[in-house]
Design an enzyme around this catalytic site. Structure first.
Site, PDB file in Angstrom:
ATOM      1  NE  ARG A 159      -1.579   1.387   2.457  1.00  0.00           N
ATOM      2  CZ  ARG A 159      -0.659   1.785   3.342  1.00  0.00           C
ATOM      3  NH1 ARG A 159      -0.452   3.044   3.587  1.00  0.00           N
ATOM      4  NH2 ARG A 159       0.077   0.900   3.993  1.00  0.00           N
ATOM      5  CG  ASN A 172     -12.333  -2.220  -1.257  1.00  0.00           C
ATOM      6  OD1 ASN A 172     -12.621  -1.500  -0.301  1.00  0.00           O
ATOM      7  ND2 ASN A 172     -12.568  -3.506  -1.280  1.00  0.00           N
ATOM      8  CE1 TYR A 194      -4.468   7.095  -0.695  1.00  0.00           C
ATOM      9  CE2 TYR A 194      -3.437   9.218  -0.282  1.00  0.00           C
ATOM     10  CZ  TYR A 194      -4.508   8.358  -0.141  1.00  0.00           C
ATOM     11  OH  TYR A 194      -5.616   8.759   0.568  1.00  0.00           O
ATOM     12  CB  CYS A 245      -2.487  15.901 -14.669  1.00  0.00           C
ATOM     13  SG  CYS A 245      -1.718  17.523 -14.776  1.00  0.00           S
ATOM     14  CD  GLU A 264     -16.237  -5.336  14.199  1.00  0.00           C
ATOM     15  OE1 GLU A 264     -15.495  -6.076  14.861  1.00  0.00           O
ATOM     16  OE2 GLU A 264     -16.136  -4.097  14.139  1.00  0.00           O
ATOM     17  CB  THR A 274     -18.328  -1.390   3.843  1.00  0.00           C
ATOM     18  OG1 THR A 274     -18.298   0.011   4.118  1.00  0.00           O
ATOM     19  CG2 THR A 274     -19.739  -1.822   3.543  1.00  0.00           C
ATOM     20  CB  ALA A 330     -16.090 -11.566   2.952  1.00  0.00           C
ATOM     21  CG  HIS A 340     -14.287   5.838  -1.983  1.00  0.00           C
ATOM     22  ND1 HIS A 340     -14.413   5.210  -0.759  1.00  0.00           N
ATOM     23  CD2 HIS A 340     -15.355   6.675  -2.073  1.00  0.00           C
ATOM     24  CE1 HIS A 340     -15.495   5.661  -0.148  1.00  0.00           C
ATOM     25  NE2 HIS A 340     -16.093   6.542  -0.915  1.00  0.00           N
ATOM     26  CB  CYS A 396       1.327  16.080 -16.535  1.00  0.00           C
ATOM     27  SG  CYS A 396      -0.090  15.525 -17.513  1.00  0.00           S
TER      28      CYS A 396
END
Ligand code: OAD
Length: 239
Positions: free
Chosen positions: A57, A93, A54, A117, A205, A177, A221, A109, A136
């Site tokens: 990303r 997303n 992550y 935390c 597709e 999606t 798109a 999501h 934290c």
């Protein structure tokens, strides 16, 4: 016409912004299995790997490489023309590309640019990498910070709001999606059967759920959506 438009977006809408999708050729799940990086068990078993995945990303998302594309801009134009009462956007997303162009959206999501935390449940803005050494800001616990991402086996955010919007929809649009991940994959059914909506899919597709849509518009798109939005707005005297 006071129709209500509900839009669902997935990784495909951000592909032309330079973000890899999950299941296409060269998708993220080709390098890593879901079980390795996208479950709570994975986080407990190998938090370093999950953080690394992550963190990479997030670093890419905030780099100069990535910016919103014409599909994000087209959705924003739709929002500006329809207004908040007739428009609802839910995205799977975890990027912030809808947010960057100003479109209000529900991130079912989670969000890559937020952390949470595990000890005190605080959610915070996050641009820096997380590690097992991270502390934290609120409860000062170490090693219990995680990406604010919904992993497989966890419940997506805002489901009640999403289903109530679907039940009021007159037009449901699904963009980029794969239709393989539930509950998002069943939104088309809900919009159609409960909302009575006309349903349109934008994808490069056919998907396993294409058959459930009234219309499928094939192509990237960023190329297909802007023209469709213009036509939609012109037909309604909104452009
Ligand atoms: P997928 O990677 O499963 O699917 C991407 C879809 O976008 C595919 O159907 C492609 O054909 C389509 N696509 C690719 N490029 C496109 C373009 N330029 N224009 C239009 N369509 C395009 O991504 P999602 O369906 O978003 O969850 O995946 C759903 C969830 O699975 C994600 O939110 C993520 C993942 O595991 C979590 O991480 C919790």
């Amino acid at each position: 016409m006071n129709e209500k438009v509900v839009i669902l977006t997935g990784a495909g809408i951000s592909a032309e912004s330079g973000l890899r999708t999950f299941r296409d050729q060269n998708g993220l799940w080709e390098d890593h299995s879901i079980e390795e990086v996208a479950t709570y068990d994975a986080f407990i078993k190998n938090p370093e790997l999950v953080h690394r995945f992550y963190n990479a990303r997030r670093a890419q998302l905030i780099s100069d490489e990535v910016s919103p594309n014409p599909a994000h801009a087209a959705i924003q134009r739709l929002f500006e023309a329809l207004g908040p009462d007739r428009f609802f956007l839910v995205t799977q997303n975890v990027d912030d590309l809808h947010d960057r162009v100003g479109t209000p959206c529900v991130h079912m999501h989670g969000e890559l640019l937020k952390g949470r935390c595990e000890a005190c449940n605080s959610v915070f803005d996050l641009h820096d990498p997380l590690s097992t050494e991270s502390v934290c800001f609120k409860c000062k616990e170490k090693g219990l910070l995680r990406p604010h991402i919904v992993w497989f086996g966890e419940i997506p955010f805002n489901m009640e709001l999403i289903y109530s919007q679907l039940s009021e929809s007159d037009l449901f649009i699904s963009i980029g999606t794969s239709g393989l991940v539930y509950p998002a994959a069943q939104f088309v059914r809900e919009a159609k059967n409960v909302g009575g909506a006309r349903c349109i899919e934008f994808n490069t597709e056919n998907t396993p759920i294409s058959i459930e849509f009234d219309e499928s518009i094939e192509g990237p798109a960023g190329e297909t959506l802007p023209g469709w939005v213009d036509h939609f707005l012109k037909q309604r005297g909104l452009l």
